[in-house]
Design a protein around this motif. Structure first.
Motif, mmCIF file in Angstrom:
data_model
loop_
_atom_site.group_PDB
_atom_site.id
_atom_site.type_symbol
_atom_site.label_atom_id
_atom_site.label_comp_id
_atom_site.label_asym_id
_atom_site.label_seq_id
_atom_site.Cartn_x
_atom_site.Cartn_y
_atom_site.Cartn_z
ATOM 1 N N GLN A 21 0.414 1.342 -19.443
ATOM 2 C CA GLN A 21 1.055 2.093 -18.360
ATOM 3 C C GLN A 21 1.968 3.156 -18.959
ATOM 4 O O GLN A 21 2.725 2.894 -19.882
ATOM 5 C CB GLN A 21 1.871 1.148 -17.478
ATOM 6 N N ASP A 29 -2.739 6.193 -7.887
ATOM 7 C CA ASP A 29 -2.085 5.874 -6.615
ATOM 8 C C ASP A 29 -2.747 6.697 -5.514
ATOM 9 O O ASP A 29 -2.918 7.912 -5.660
ATOM 10 C CB ASP A 29 -0.591 6.214 -6.655
ATOM 11 N N SER A 71 -3.216 7.045 -0.970
ATOM 12 C CA SER A 71 -2.849 6.584 0.370
ATOM 13 C C SER A 71 -3.829 7.169 1.378
ATOM 14 O O SER A 71 -4.295 8.302 1.228
ATOM 15 C CB SER A 71 -1.420 6.998 0.718
ATOM 16 N N ASN A 100 -3.872 -3.500 -6.498
ATOM 17 C CA ASN A 100 -2.623 -4.251 -6.545
ATOM 18 C C ASN A 100 -2.209 -4.596 -5.109
ATOM 19 O O ASN A 100 -1.681 -3.760 -4.378
ATOM 20 C CB ASN A 100 -1.532 -3.415 -7.232
ATOM 21 N N ARG A 101 -2.443 -5.831 -4.710
ATOM 22 C CA ARG A 101 -2.156 -6.245 -3.317
ATOM 23 C C ARG A 101 -0.663 -6.242 -3.022
ATOM 24 O O ARG A 101 -0.246 -6.042 -1.885
ATOM 25 C CB ARG A 101 -2.715 -7.655 -3.063
ATOM 26 N N GLY A 102 0.138 -6.465 -4.068
ATOM 27 C CA GLY A 102 1.586 -6.497 -3.854
ATOM 28 C C GLY A 102 2.158 -5.153 -3.458
ATOM 29 O O GLY A 102 3.137 -5.064 -2.720
ATOM 30 N N LYS A 103 1.542 -4.067 -3.966
ATOM 31 C CA LYS A 103 2.035 -2.723 -3.660
ATOM 32 C C LYS A 103 1.270 -2.081 -2.508
ATOM 33 O O LYS A 103 1.648 -1.006 -2.038
ATOM 34 C CB LYS A 103 1.922 -1.834 -4.903
ATOM 35 N N SER A 104 0.190 -2.720 -2.094
ATOM 36 C CA SER A 104 -0.633 -2.135 -1.038
ATOM 37 C C SER A 104 -0.268 -2.715 0.320
ATOM 38 O O SER A 104 0.288 -3.813 0.412
ATOM 39 C CB SER A 104 -2.119 -2.406 -1.327
ATOM 40 N N ARG A 111 1.422 0.704 6.551
ATOM 41 C CA ARG A 111 2.799 1.049 6.897
ATOM 42 C C ARG A 111 2.825 2.286 7.795
ATOM 43 O O ARG A 111 1.888 3.069 7.807
ATOM 44 C CB ARG A 111 3.623 1.335 5.632
ATOM 45 N N PHE A 132 6.671 5.044 4.071
ATOM 46 C CA PHE A 132 5.814 5.267 2.908
ATOM 47 C C PHE A 132 6.318 6.460 2.113
ATOM 48 O O PHE A 132 6.837 7.421 2.669
ATOM 49 C CB PHE A 132 4.374 5.524 3.368
#
Length: 256
Positions: free
Chosen positions: A14, A47, A49, A78-82, A85, A90
């Motif tokens: 990263q 990333d 949206s 990444n389900r935690g960040k997805s 909303r 956002f």
């Protein structure tokens, strides 16, 4: 890991300069898929949206895109960040979405700059215009230009007209404070004020004022002598002036 070097057998570290390039290559298929499905989207490296009119449509789009990314491209989301909303909740990298206040544009949104991005900008400007920093005025102006142009090239899509005026006013006062501090001794302050057109008696009184430097910088004695036009002659360019050159939406109303 835990302070030890380990050989990476999968993926890219990263923050690696190679990461955005590989993301754009690999996710080009995703762009084509989203356009084929007529989905509105924004992607920044890895990333992205999606935008839909209703929660139901958003759920359908999320399910279809997840299946494509994990099935066809064999990538893991990444389900935690997805999640689904509202636009106000956002953020794009550095940007926020805000509802317009204009009656004729009810229900529409426009891009603004996030609070965190404004704070980072002011911290950088503050460091350059710190009165104790060992820099000449010309060096400060050059560093300001580099920061301003880089920041505004990235955020030129944002509706930031009014906020830039506020930052510009604050920044000019900081420059005046630096100049006042550089004059140091009262006699030098008196002579410089006279050169700027202040009557001798008034210049003498202000050169020996007990007011703090920041208060003097905002007072009429410096605001009316170290003017915007004089700062421009020394190479200063305001954030707003540069924004008006590069902002692509100048033919549209600007909101803040």
């Amino acid at each position: 890991m835990n302070g030890k070097l380990t050989r990476r057998r999968k993926g890219v570290p990263q923050g690696s300069p190679l990461s955005p390039l590989l993301s754009n290559i690999l996710l080009h298929e995703l762009d084509q898929y989203l356009e084929k499905q007529r989905l509105r989207y924004v992607r920044f490296a890895d990333d992205f949206s999606l935008y839909a009119k209703t929660p139901y449509l958003a759920q359908r789009a999320a399910k279809a895109v997840t299946e494509f990314v994990e099935g066809k491209l064999r990538l893991k989301i990444n389900r935690g960040k997805s999640g689904i909303r509202k636009p106000e909740q956002f953020q794009l990298p550095g940007y926020s979405l805000t509802k317009t206040q204009k009656q004729e544009k009810r229900g529409q949104y426009h891009l603004t700059v996030s609070h965190k991005s404004w704070d980072k900008l002011k911290e950088r400007l503050k460091a350059i215009t710190r009165k104790t920093a060992p820099k000449s005025f010309d060096e400060r102006i050059q560093e300001l230009k580099e920061v301003q142009r880089g920041w505004l090239q990235y955020f030129r899509m944002g509706s930031i007209y009014s906020r830039l005026r506020e930052v510009d006013s604050w920044l000019r006062n900081r420059l005046r404070y630096c100049i006042w501090h550089d004059w140091k001794k009262p006699d030098r302050k008196r002579k410089n004020l006279i050169r700027l057109g202040v009557p001798a008696g008034k210049a003498y009184a202000w050169s020996r004022t007990r007011m703090g430097g920041w208060a003097v910088a905002q007072s009429p004695i410096l605001v009316t002598t170290i003017t915007l036009s004089r700062l421009r002659k020394r190479g200063y360019e305001s954030l707003l002036d540069y924004y008006l050159k590069v902002a692509p939406q100048l033919n549209e109303p600007l909101y803040t």
